[in-house]
Design an enzyme around this catalytic site. Sequence first.
Site, PDB file in Angstrom:
ATOM      1  N   LYS A  34       0.866  -1.182   0.000  1.00  9.61           N
ATOM      2  CA  LYS A  34       0.000   0.000   0.000  1.00  9.61           C
ATOM      3  C   LYS A  34       0.899   1.227   0.000  1.00  9.61           C
ATOM      4  CE  LYS A  34      -3.611   1.796   2.981  1.00  9.61           C
ATOM      5  NZ  LYS A  34      -4.280   1.603   4.255  1.00  9.61           N
ATOM      6  N   HIS A  72      -0.191   4.485   0.329  1.00 11.81           N
ATOM      7  CA  HIS A  72      -0.746   5.657   1.021  1.00 11.81           C
ATOM      8  C   HIS A  72      -1.093   5.234   2.463  1.00 11.81           C
ATOM      9  CE1 HIS A  72      -4.099   3.352  -0.590  1.00 11.81           C
ATOM     10  NE2 HIS A  72      -4.787   3.795   0.437  1.00 11.81           N
TER      11      HIS A  72
END
Length: 213
Positions: free
Chosen positions: A104, A106
Site C-alpha cells: 500500500k 498511502h
Amino acid sequence: MLAPWTRQFLELALEHRALRFGQFTLKSGRISPYFFNAGAFCDGRSLHLLAQCYADAIVASEIEFDVVFGPAYKGIPLAATVADQLYRSHGINPGFAYNRKEAKDHGEGGLTVGAPLRGRVLLVDDVISAGTAIAESLALIRSAGAQPVAVAVALDRQERGIDARSAVQTLRDDGLKIIHLASLNDLVAWLEDRDSDTGRLGQMIEYRRQFGA
Ligand code: OMP
C-alpha cells in the site's frame, strides 16, 4: 495415540466439510484423493474451536515467540484467532501481524500490518504440502529483519518437497520447529479407527506411497 487437539480438529474438519474426499488437483499439480479447505471454518464457533486446537498444540510444544504472523489470505483469520486464544486460555500475549498481497503506498503504507515484525516469529498457516507457500512466507519474515522460529499448520500433508525430504523436514533442517494439528499419518490412523470406507482409505494410503516422504 492421537493428541486431544488432533481428534478435535479432525472431527471439526469433517463436521464442517473442511476435509473432503474425492479427486483434487493441488497447487503442486499432484492429484490428491483428499483436500483440506480452511475456508470452510466460516462461523464463530468453528473458528473459535479451531483456534483453541492451535493454541493448545502451540503451548504444548513449549516454543517461545514474540509475534504470531498470518500470511495473506487464509493465514490472517487463523493467526488473529490463535493470538486471541493464546491470550484467553493461556495468558500469553504475543504481537499479531499479517501481510498484504499488494504493498500500500498511502496511509500507513507497507506490506505488513499490525505488530512490528521483529524478534522471534511464529508463522500460523492452514496446510503444508510441497512447502512452497510456507517458504515464501518465511522469506517475507526474514526480509523484514525478523527471525522465524516455528510454523504451526492445521494439516501437514507429509509430502515430498523440492527434494527427497519431506517439506517439513526441509524446514526442520533449517532450524524451525513445526507444529501441526494433524498429519496425513494421523488422518489415516483416525480413518482406520472409524471409517468403513476401505476404498477411500486405500486411495489415501496409495497417495501417501506415491508422494509421501
Ligand atoms: P504447498 O505450497 O505445496 O505447500 O501448498 C500449500 C497450499 O496449497 C495451501 O496454502 C493451499 O493454498 C493449498 N492446499 C490446500 O489448501 N489444501 C490442501 O489439502 C492442499 C493444498 C495444495 O494445493 O497442496
